[in-house]
Motif scaffolding. Structure first.
Motif, PDB file in Angstrom:
ATOM      1  N   ASN A  30       0.832  -1.214   0.000  1.00  0.00           N
ATOM      2  CA  ASN A  30       0.000   0.000   0.000  1.00  0.00           C
ATOM      3  C   ASN A  30       0.861   1.256   0.000  1.00  0.00           C
ATOM      4  O   ASN A  30       0.591   2.205  -0.739  1.00  0.00           O
ATOM      5  N   LEU A  31       1.895   1.265   0.829  1.00  0.00           N
ATOM      6  CA  LEU A  31       2.798   2.417   0.853  1.00  0.00           C
ATOM      7  C   LEU A  31       3.546   2.529  -0.478  1.00  0.00           C
ATOM      8  O   LEU A  31       3.754   3.624  -0.994  1.00  0.00           O
ATOM      9  N   PHE A  34       1.345   4.042  -3.099  1.00  0.00           N
ATOM     10  CA  PHE A  34       1.278   5.494  -2.890  1.00  0.00           C
ATOM     11  C   PHE A  34       2.487   6.170  -3.540  1.00  0.00           C
ATOM     12  O   PHE A  34       2.357   7.173  -4.242  1.00  0.00           O
ATOM     13  N   LEU A  42       8.972   8.598  -0.105  1.00  0.00           N
ATOM     14  CA  LEU A  42       8.301   8.604   1.195  1.00  0.00           C
ATOM     15  C   LEU A  42       9.335   8.277   2.261  1.00  0.00           C
ATOM     16  O   LEU A  42      10.037   7.268   2.160  1.00  0.00           O
ATOM     17  N   ILE A  44       9.607   7.838   6.404  1.00  0.00           N
ATOM     18  CA  ILE A  44       8.936   7.758   7.700  1.00  0.00           C
ATOM     19  C   ILE A  44      10.029   7.532   8.738  1.00  0.00           C
ATOM     20  O   ILE A  44      10.652   6.471   8.760  1.00  0.00           O
ATOM     21  N   ILE A  47       7.874   4.775  12.547  1.00  0.00           N
ATOM     22  CA  ILE A  47       6.611   4.169  12.131  1.00  0.00           C
ATOM     23  C   ILE A  47       5.588   4.124  13.259  1.00  0.00           C
ATOM     24  O   ILE A  47       4.400   4.022  13.003  1.00  0.00           O
ATOM     25  N   ASP A  50       3.552   7.363  12.762  1.00  0.00           N
ATOM     26  CA  ASP A  50       2.955   7.655  11.457  1.00  0.00           C
ATOM     27  C   ASP A  50       1.799   6.694  11.183  1.00  0.00           C
ATOM     28  O   ASP A  50       2.009   5.491  11.066  1.00  0.00           O
ATOM     29  N   ARG A  52       0.199   5.967   8.593  1.00  0.00           N
ATOM     30  CA  ARG A  52       0.290   5.224   7.338  1.00  0.00           C
ATOM     31  C   ARG A  52       1.040   3.916   7.507  1.00  0.00           C
ATOM     32  O   ARG A  52       0.890   2.998   6.706  1.00  0.00           O
ATOM     33  N   ALA A  53       1.837   3.798   8.539  1.00  0.00           N
ATOM     34  CA  ALA A  53       2.694   2.622   8.714  1.00  0.00           C
ATOM     35  C   ALA A  53       2.306   1.771   9.915  1.00  0.00           C
ATOM     36  O   ALA A  53       3.022   0.836  10.263  1.00  0.00           O
TER      37      ALA A  53
END
Length: 86
Positions: A30-31, A34, A42, A44, A47, A50, A52-53
């Motif tokens: 998924n990341l 993106f 990206l 991060i 994690i 964040d 998203r992670a």
């Protein structure tokens, strides 16, 4: 055409056995999707902080930081390189 997470395939890895950790592999896909769709890198740094992670935390992987970088030409994203650190 639009890139979808299931279109990304793990081609090489060293360290963590992500193929045995389906939820974490899906989170990385998924990341990665993106990054592929946006064409932007990206980073991060933590994690745990964040959203998203967050799924990466579920497998107790020793990952704290993550960077995903698209490999692109002027016309298309050809792939993604990712690095993680504990």
């Amino acid at each position: 055409s639009e890139l979808r997470p299931e279109m990304l395939q793990l081609s090489a890895q060293h360290g963590h056995d992500l193929l045995e950790r389906k939820a974490q592999l899906i989170a990385l896909q998924n990341l990665g999707a993106f990054v592929a769709q946006s064409g932007n890198s990206l980073f991060i740094s933590d994690i745990e902080q964040d959203p998203r992670a967050r799924t990466l935390l579920e497998g107790n992987l020793p990952i704290r930081s993550l960077v995903l970088v698209p490999i692109a030409t002027d016309d298309a994203v050809l792939g993604i390189v990712g690095l993680s650190a504990p």
